[in-house]
Design a protein around this motif. Structure first.
Motif, PDB file in Angstrom:
ATOM      1  N   ALA A  85       0.809  -1.231   0.000  1.00 34.11           N
ATOM      2  CA  ALA A  85       0.000   0.000   0.000  1.00 34.11           C
ATOM      3  C   ALA A  85       0.838   1.275   0.000  1.00 34.11           C
ATOM      4  O   ALA A  85       0.291   2.381   0.078  1.00 34.11           O
ATOM      5  N   HIS A  86       2.158   1.128  -0.069  1.00 33.74           N
ATOM      6  CA  HIS A  86       2.986   2.349  -0.068  1.00 33.74           C
ATOM      7  C   HIS A  86       4.281   2.102  -0.835  1.00 33.74           C
ATOM      8  O   HIS A  86       5.243   1.563  -0.296  1.00 33.74           O
ATOM      9  N   THR A  87       4.282   2.478  -2.095  1.00 35.11           N
ATOM     10  CA  THR A  87       5.526   2.370  -2.874  1.00 35.11           C
ATOM     11  C   THR A  87       5.807   3.695  -3.587  1.00 35.11           C
ATOM     12  O   THR A  87       4.937   4.563  -3.688  1.00 35.11           O
ATOM     13  N   HIS A  88       7.038   3.798  -4.040  1.00 37.74           N
ATOM     14  CA  HIS A  88       7.443   4.866  -4.971  1.00 37.74           C
ATOM     15  C   HIS A  88       8.155   4.123  -6.094  1.00 37.74           C
ATOM     16  O   HIS A  88       9.375   4.048  -6.135  1.00 37.74           O
ATOM     17  N   ILE A  89       7.357   3.547  -6.968  1.00 38.04           N
ATOM     18  CA  ILE A  89       7.873   2.537  -7.902  1.00 38.04           C
ATOM     19  C   ILE A  89       8.666   3.152  -9.052  1.00 38.04           C
ATOM     20  O   ILE A  89       9.308   2.440  -9.815  1.00 38.04           O
ATOM     21  N   ILE A 213      -5.444  10.226  -3.620  1.00 40.10           N
ATOM     22  CA  ILE A 213      -4.696  11.431  -3.244  1.00 40.10           C
ATOM     23  C   ILE A 213      -3.751  11.112  -2.088  1.00 40.10           C
ATOM     24  O   ILE A 213      -4.126  10.422  -1.137  1.00 40.10           O
ATOM     25  N   LYS A 214      -2.522  11.614  -2.200  1.00 38.17           N
ATOM     26  CA  LYS A 214      -1.550  11.507  -1.107  1.00 38.17           C
ATOM     27  C   LYS A 214      -1.278  12.910  -0.574  1.00 38.17           C
ATOM     28  O   LYS A 214      -1.080  13.843  -1.344  1.00 38.17           O
ATOM     29  N   VAL A 215      -1.298  13.042   0.766  1.00 33.68           N
ATOM     30  CA  VAL A 215      -0.960  14.332   1.367  1.00 33.68           C
ATOM     31  C   VAL A 215       0.154  14.144   2.390  1.00 33.68           C
ATOM     32  O   VAL A 215       0.287  13.089   2.996  1.00 33.68           O
ATOM     33  N   GLU A 274       0.161   6.957   7.060  1.00 32.33           N
ATOM     34  CA  GLU A 274       1.409   6.317   6.638  1.00 32.33           C
ATOM     35  C   GLU A 274       2.519   6.685   7.626  1.00 32.33           C
ATOM     36  O   GLU A 274       2.653   7.849   7.999  1.00 32.33           O
ATOM     37  N   HIS A 275       3.293   5.718   8.019  1.00 27.95           N
ATOM     38  CA  HIS A 275       4.454   5.849   8.924  1.00 27.95           C
ATOM     39  C   HIS A 275       4.040   5.931  10.398  1.00 27.95           C
ATOM     40  O   HIS A 275       4.314   5.029  11.167  1.00 27.95           O
ATOM     41  N   GLY A 276       3.405   7.027  10.823  1.00 30.43           N
ATOM     42  CA  GLY A 276       2.902   7.155  12.206  1.00 30.43           C
ATOM     43  C   GLY A 276       3.938   6.841  13.270  1.00 30.43           C
ATOM     44  O   GLY A 276       3.657   6.097  14.212  1.00 30.43           O
ATOM     45  N   THR A 346       5.341  -0.467   2.466  1.00 28.87           N
ATOM     46  CA  THR A 346       6.783  -0.529   2.746  1.00 28.87           C
ATOM     47  C   THR A 346       7.530   0.777   2.489  1.00 28.87           C
ATOM     48  O   THR A 346       8.580   0.996   3.057  1.00 28.87           O
ATOM     49  N   ASP A 347       7.017   1.615   1.592  1.00 25.70           N
ATOM     50  CA  ASP A 347       7.770   2.797   1.130  1.00 25.70           C
ATOM     51  C   ASP A 347       8.921   2.392   0.196  1.00 25.70           C
ATOM     52  O   ASP A 347       9.936   3.095   0.104  1.00 25.70           O
ATOM     53  N   ALA A 348       8.747   1.259  -0.501  1.00 22.19           N
ATOM     54  CA  ALA A 348       9.777   0.814  -1.449  1.00 22.19           C
ATOM     55  C   ALA A 348      10.108   1.954  -2.402  1.00 22.19           C
ATOM     56  O   ALA A 348       9.215   2.634  -2.921  1.00 22.19           O
TER      57      ALA A 348
HETATM   58 ZN   LIG Z   1       6.547   7.338   0.910  1.00 20.25          ZN
END
Ligand SMILES: [Zn+2]
Length: 442
Positions: A85-89, A213-215, A274-276, A346-348
């Protein structure tokens, strides 16, 4: 290794890549176990009939017509295709952060897109058949998503946010690492500073192809001139963003480390935090009450600390990484104890793509039951992404996204890092056990 993978996946593709790869008409998948992502339990033995890219039947009667190809994976566990649910591909770091910055400024958009192709491939081969991409520049993510969908290249199904939205000088302001005037305005495309201006940004992102949307509700680890925990958006700005996105049926993911920023985002109604890193009891209670998902991205903090230890980060960011890491595991533990819905991301891109499955082990290390970690990446993420009707469990009628790991991942969660079989919508992209196909025995 990489060449072998390439060959396997090419074989599964049609001669012309101009159309989506077509799955075999029907195929039976067998293995010793199947993970039921609804109940969190294993079913033994596993038998799955796939017809036209969808799961048609599960169980002993899932045989298909006479002559249906059977792929028997032996001592393995079948699971729904993993979701991150969290990548920067569209990118990943090199060995020199100064050089990375220059590279980003020098590569043309087509070049950035071509550079992203092996990253998408590595993600799919690691068993991640769906990703939610939370931030990319120049709409490379939209092009990549569409290209994969059209069969031009191999990768996971992508739901993407395009450029993250945030305030001037905040974590989502790509310009905050540079002196004034160095970057073109386009580089800070997601930046705004009032509720109405953010409403316009939401509309703009959707216009150009965003799925969600990502904020950036607070500062972050890898940005400069700000601290990791402080809020960066007002309540009114967050309210406007969520109102606009939800009115158009889109979800909102909020990057947030500090408790105050988390609370504002949750009150605004964001779908996930995300992260928290610094969740307090009030933030957790609010998240539970609102049903907000928590995507801890434990692997992000690990990946960042690895880079810090190797001297690959600016000192300012090393300090922030240490501060966030020291509190992060406690936040995950408390979230699990409070009963907050924990999802898998993961924030890959902060670290190399293809390592995504390491998150499973980190979640279990933080106190999650192995079955819950597997559910987080499958059934839970399907709900977070809004795709639960077609993905997330191995049930008749759903798309045939199936992965296999050796042995029993409930006994050893790190088996998830040994994915050896990947099917997406009925097409086999990876099968290291290269079984001999045989007609169905009856
Ligand atoms: Zn990220």
């Amino acid at each position: 290794m990489r060449h072998a993978l390439l060959l396997t996946s090419l074989l599964a593709l049609p001669a012309s890549a101009a159309e989506p790869p077509r799955p075999p008409k029907a195929l039976v998948l067998k293995a010793s176990r199947l993970f039921d992502a609804k109940t969190g339990k294993l079913v033994s033995p596993a038998q799955l009939l796939v017809v036209d890219g969808k799961i048609s039947a599960v169980g002993p009667s899932a045989t298909g017509p006479l002559g249906t190809e059977v792929v028997d994976l032996g001592d393995a566990t079948l699971l729904p295709g993993f979701m991150d649910a969290h990548t920067h591909i569209t990118g990943e770091p090199g060995d020199d952060w100064r050089q990375d910055v220059l590279d980003d400024l020098q590569r043309t958009v087509p070049e950035q897109t071509l550079d992203a192709l092996p990253l998408a491939r590595a993600t799919l081969m690691a068993g991640f058949t769906t990703v939610r991409n939370l931030g990319a520049s120049d709409f490379v993510d939209v092009g990549l998503r569409n290209g994969i969908r059209r069969g031009l290249t191999v990768g996971p199904r992508i739901l993407t946010a395009t450029t993250g939205l945030g305030s001037t000088g905040g974590h989502c302001d790509a310009g905050n690492s540079f002196r004034k005037g160095v970057l073109a305005e386009e580089s800070s495309r997601g930046v705004a500073n009032s509720p109405e201006a953010f409403r316009a940004k939401v509309r703009e992102n959707l216009k150009y192809g965003a799925d969600l949307i990502k904020v950036c509700a607070t500062g972050g680890v890898l940005s400069r001139n700000e601290d990791v925990g402080s809020p960066q958006l007002t309540q009114a700005e967050l309210d406007a963003i969520v109102d606009e996105a939800h009115a158009r049926g889109r979800k909102v993911a909020a990057h947030a480390h500090g408790a105050e920023g988390v609370k504002r985002a949750v009150r605004a109604g964001v779908d996930s935090i995300e992260h928290g890193s610094f969740l307090d009891d009030e933030a957790l209670a609010l998240m539970k009450k609102q049903g907000t998902y928590y995507v801890p991205t434990a692997l992000a903090l690990k990946g960042v600390m690895e880079r810090a230890d190797k001297g690959l980060l600016p000192p300012e960011n090393v300090l922030k990484a240490r501060t966030a890491s020291s509190k992060h595991r406690e936040s995950i533990r408390k979230a699990i104890a409070t009963g907050v819905k924990v999802a898998f991301g993961t924030d890959a891109g902060v670290f190399s793509h293809g390592r995504n499955a390491e998150e499973f082990g980190l979640l279990v290390d933080a106190g999650m039951k192995p079955a819950d970690a597997l559910r987080a990446a499958t059934a839970v993420n399907a709900e977070l992404l809004g795709v639960q009707e077609s993905l997330g469990t191995l049930e008749p009628g759903k798309l045939a996204d199936v992965v296999a790991v050796p042995g029993d991942p409930l006994q050893d969660i790190r088996r998830t890092q040994q994915v050896f079989f990947v099917m997406k919508e009925g097409v086999v992209y990876r099968n290291d056990r290269a079984p001999v196909a045989s007609p169905a025995a009856r």
